[in-house]
Design a protein around this motif. Sequence first.
Motif, PDB file in Angstrom:
ATOM      1  N   THR A  64       0.835  -1.203   0.000  1.00  0.00           N
ATOM      2  CA  THR A  64       0.000   0.000   0.000  1.00  0.00           C
ATOM      3  C   THR A  64       0.870   1.253   0.000  1.00  0.00           C
ATOM      4  OG1 THR A  64      -1.779  -1.150   1.166  1.00  0.00           O
ATOM      5  CG2 THR A  64      -1.787   1.251   1.284  1.00  0.00           C
ATOM      6  N   LEU A  65       1.907   1.254   0.820  1.00  0.00           N
ATOM      7  CA  LEU A  65       2.839   2.379   0.866  1.00  0.00           C
ATOM      8  C   LEU A  65       3.589   2.524  -0.461  1.00  0.00           C
ATOM      9  CD1 LEU A  65       4.199   1.726   4.459  1.00  0.00           C
ATOM     10  CD2 LEU A  65       3.045   3.829   3.739  1.00  0.00           C
ATOM     11  N   ALA A  66       3.993   1.400  -1.045  1.00  0.00           N
ATOM     12  CA  ALA A  66       4.700   1.450  -2.326  1.00  0.00           C
ATOM     13  C   ALA A  66       3.812   2.040  -3.419  1.00  0.00           C
ATOM     14  CB  ALA A  66       5.172   0.047  -2.721  1.00  0.00           C
ATOM     15  N   ASN A  67       2.544   1.653  -3.427  1.00  0.00           N
ATOM     16  CA  ASN A  67       1.620   2.195  -4.427  1.00  0.00           C
ATOM     17  C   ASN A  67       1.471   3.704  -4.249  1.00  0.00           C
ATOM     18  OD1 ASN A  67      -0.211   1.524  -6.657  1.00  0.00           O
ATOM     19  ND2 ASN A  67      -1.824   2.246  -5.285  1.00  0.00           N
ATOM     20  N   VAL A  71       2.276   6.693  -6.912  1.00  0.00           N
ATOM     21  CA  VAL A  71       1.268   7.695  -7.295  1.00  0.00           C
ATOM     22  C   VAL A  71       1.844   9.101  -7.147  1.00  0.00           C
ATOM     23  CG1 VAL A  71      -0.922   8.741  -6.580  1.00  0.00           C
ATOM     24  CG2 VAL A  71      -0.750   6.257  -6.840  1.00  0.00           C
ATOM     25  N   GLU A  72       2.451   9.388  -6.008  1.00  0.00           N
ATOM     26  CA  GLU A  72       3.004  10.717  -5.782  1.00  0.00           C
ATOM     27  C   GLU A  72       4.130  11.027  -6.771  1.00  0.00           C
ATOM     28  OE1 GLU A  72       1.788  13.028  -4.031  1.00  0.00           O
ATOM     29  OE2 GLU A  72       0.320  11.921  -2.858  1.00  0.00           O
ATOM     30  N   HIS A  73       4.945  10.035  -7.087  1.00  0.00           N
ATOM     31  CA  HIS A  73       6.033  10.233  -8.053  1.00  0.00           C
ATOM     32  C   HIS A  73       5.478  10.539  -9.444  1.00  0.00           C
ATOM     33  CE1 HIS A  73       9.957   9.789  -9.903  1.00  0.00           C
ATOM     34  NE2 HIS A  73       9.469   8.892 -10.735  1.00  0.00           N
ATOM     35  N   TYR A  74       4.441   9.787  -9.845  1.00  0.00           N
ATOM     36  CA  TYR A  74       3.859  10.003 -11.176  1.00  0.00           C
ATOM     37  C   TYR A  74       3.246  11.398 -11.272  1.00  0.00           C
ATOM     38  CZ  TYR A  74       1.541   8.803 -15.579  1.00  0.00           C
ATOM     39  OH  TYR A  74       1.155   8.775 -16.903  1.00  0.00           O
ATOM     40  N   LEU A  75       2.555  11.816 -10.219  1.00  0.00           N
ATOM     41  CA  LEU A  75       1.934  13.139 -10.230  1.00  0.00           C
ATOM     42  C   LEU A  75       2.986  14.244 -10.213  1.00  0.00           C
ATOM     43  CD1 LEU A  75      -1.076  12.505  -7.832  1.00  0.00           C
ATOM     44  CD2 LEU A  75      -1.183  12.993 -10.285  1.00  0.00           C
ATOM     45  N   ALA A  76       4.109  14.010  -9.541  1.00  0.00           N
ATOM     46  CA  ALA A  76       5.191  14.995  -9.547  1.00  0.00           C
ATOM     47  C   ALA A  76       5.773  15.157 -10.954  1.00  0.00           C
ATOM     48  CB  ALA A  76       6.292  14.584  -8.565  1.00  0.00           C
ATOM     49  N   TRP A 119      -8.385  -3.831  -9.753  1.00  0.00           N
ATOM     50  CA  TRP A 119      -6.956  -3.985 -10.009  1.00  0.00           C
ATOM     51  C   TRP A 119      -6.209  -2.667  -9.884  1.00  0.00           C
ATOM     52  CZ3 TRP A 119      -4.196  -1.348 -13.617  1.00  0.00           C
ATOM     53  CH2 TRP A 119      -4.865  -0.830 -14.730  1.00  0.00           C
ATOM     54  N   GLU A 120      -6.831  -1.568 -10.335  1.00  0.00           N
ATOM     55  CA  GLU A 120      -6.111  -0.299 -10.315  1.00  0.00           C
ATOM     56  C   GLU A 120      -6.063   0.307  -8.913  1.00  0.00           C
ATOM     57  OE1 GLU A 120      -7.829   2.480 -13.073  1.00  0.00           O
ATOM     58  OE2 GLU A 120      -9.849   2.263 -12.257  1.00  0.00           O
ATOM     59  N   ALA A 121      -6.886  -0.216  -8.002  1.00  0.00           N
ATOM     60  CA  ALA A 121      -6.817   0.254  -6.615  1.00  0.00           C
ATOM     61  C   ALA A 121      -5.492  -0.131  -5.973  1.00  0.00           C
ATOM     62  CB  ALA A 121      -7.974  -0.339  -5.810  1.00  0.00           C
ATOM     63  N   PHE A 122      -4.934  -1.262  -6.378  1.00  0.00           N
ATOM     64  CA  PHE A 122      -3.749  -1.796  -5.707  1.00  0.00           C
ATOM     65  C   PHE A 122      -2.473  -1.650  -6.522  1.00  0.00           C
ATOM     66  CE2 PHE A 122      -7.505  -4.287  -4.377  1.00  0.00           C
ATOM     67  CZ  PHE A 122      -7.579  -3.817  -3.073  1.00  0.00           C
ATOM     68  N   ASN A 123      -2.607  -1.287  -7.792  1.00  0.00           N
ATOM     69  CA  ASN A 123      -1.440  -1.173  -8.678  1.00  0.00           C
ATOM     70  C   ASN A 123      -1.727  -0.053  -9.661  1.00  0.00           C
ATOM     71  OD1 ASN A 123       0.948  -1.730  -9.967  1.00  0.00           O
ATOM     72  ND2 ASN A 123       0.570  -3.931 -10.155  1.00  0.00           N
ATOM     73  N   SER A 124      -1.682   1.186  -9.168  1.00  0.00           N
ATOM     74  CA  SER A 124      -2.306   2.321  -9.860  1.00  0.00           C
ATOM     75  C   SER A 124      -1.454   2.969 -10.939  1.00  0.00           C
ATOM     76  CB  SER A 124      -2.677   3.397  -8.826  1.00  0.00           C
ATOM     77  OG  SER A 124      -3.421   2.857  -7.768  1.00  0.00           O
ATOM     78  N   LEU A 215      -5.713   8.557 -12.547  1.00  0.00           N
ATOM     79  CA  LEU A 215      -6.314   7.408 -13.235  1.00  0.00           C
ATOM     80  C   LEU A 215      -7.135   7.814 -14.454  1.00  0.00           C
ATOM     81  CD1 LEU A 215      -7.441   5.269 -10.157  1.00  0.00           C
ATOM     82  CD2 LEU A 215      -5.463   4.875 -11.646  1.00  0.00           C
ATOM     83  N   GLN A 216      -7.646   9.050 -14.474  1.00  0.00           N
ATOM     84  CA  GLN A 216      -8.484   9.480 -15.601  1.00  0.00           C
ATOM     85  C   GLN A 216      -7.669  10.044 -16.765  1.00  0.00           C
ATOM     86  OE1 GLN A 216     -11.084  12.439 -13.854  1.00  0.00           O
ATOM     87  NE2 GLN A 216      -9.571  14.087 -13.994  1.00  0.00           N
ATOM     88  N   GLU A 217      -6.341   9.925 -16.697  1.00  0.00           N
ATOM     89  CA  GLU A 217      -5.503  10.507 -17.743  1.00  0.00           C
ATOM     90  C   GLU A 217      -5.906  10.003 -19.136  1.00  0.00           C
ATOM     91  OE1 GLU A 217      -0.814  11.249 -18.930  1.00  0.00           O
ATOM     92  OE2 GLU A 217      -1.296   9.633 -17.518  1.00  0.00           O
ATOM     93  N   ASN A 218      -6.110   8.692 -19.272  1.00  0.00           N
ATOM     94  CA  ASN A 218      -6.448   8.108 -20.572  1.00  0.00           C
ATOM     95  C   ASN A 218      -7.860   7.536 -20.624  1.00  0.00           C
ATOM     96  OD1 ASN A 218      -3.691   8.521 -21.419  1.00  0.00           O
ATOM     97  ND2 ASN A 218      -3.153   6.709 -20.201  1.00  0.00           N
TER      98      ASN A 218
END
Length: 388
Positions: A64-67, A71-76, A119-124, A215-218
């Motif tokens: 959960t922490l890794a996900n 997420v924060e890295h992708y948004l950055a 699936w995207e809840a745990f591996n976003s 998640l709504q990017e595409n």
Amino acid sequence: MMTTTTAGLDADALIAAAREQTGLTDLGDDAMLEGLHVLIDAINREAKLTAAAQGRWAQQITATLANRLQVEHYLAQHPALLDAPVEKPLFVFGLPRTGTTLTINLLNADPARRCFLRWEAFNSVPPAAKGALSSDPRYVAEQARLDMMLKYAPHISAMHHEDADSPTECQFSMAPSFCAQYYDSVLHIPSYQKWLFSTSYLPAFRYQKRLFQLLQENEGGQWTLKNPWHPLFLNDLTTIYPDAQLVMTHRDPADVVASACSLVYQVRKMFSDDVDPVEVGKSQLRTFDLMIERMMAYREKHGADSIHDIPYDAQLRDPIGEMKRLYARFDTELTVEAETAMQAMLDANPQGKHGKHSYDLADYGLDRAGVHAHFRDYTERFGIACRA
């Protein structure tokens, strides 16, 4: 009998493991650390985990922490995603086992809507490519895992079945903030429950919105979400989503309590060999009382029609008719394409498809008459038919 473990989990060690696993460091809003430490402390002192379960929880919290780190890295790296709105999200809630799953599955059939998939809840990260919500390799891997679970724990699927691309409870978008009723459901952690009932949910909803913007990017559409527990925090939800559309399902509370207790008890037994069914019953009543109290306070403040209601019995009798009422309530067109897809979903998923869920209130120190008396104000207020 399995032995209960005595060694504890360590929050700092789990954070370090997630950072090592991902090579990332930024968890975003530090507010999430409070919930993490309260949860870990409650697990260590109260949950009575088996040794095997402790290892599984260490892995789960690390994942959960890794996900969240990802997420924060992708948004950055893609800050423009945070400029895109989350418009008029629709939230389905109600006491658990009241038809929230049927409601969200009907709504998910509408191609104009965007649901939060298991699936995207745990591996976003990264967000799914256009058209790949049911073909992404992460979907394939999660479906294989669920198929294995169905093989070894079919009774859980009979109670609550999800496929990898099914809409899942959006509390799993709050779980990375460690402010989610999920933890209190699956573990006996009364001190965490006490904290959860009194904390601010704003940090969890802020993170949730950031996740949806990623998640709504595409794959966009009107976000349409389900979480039975939203009555606990409607004020914070509508602070973050002021144009949210709110939908509540209702059912005979004796059936609700019996079914919910059965599910909670069976899941808790997967993690501990010391689960008290009577305490499960008491805990569920505490939670449901607060859900109803806060939902009623919200209606008092915002008007009786601030939440659209769906009776369970009416939904079973005429599911498409109830969808037409819902769409009309929010001035949304129910297209022929959407209605046809909803009917196809119903035809493919008859009630009991994954087995019958049997339960008995007496197992949890309760009886129907007592539960009906307990919830009489609620059932009379909403005209809920109660079976003796």
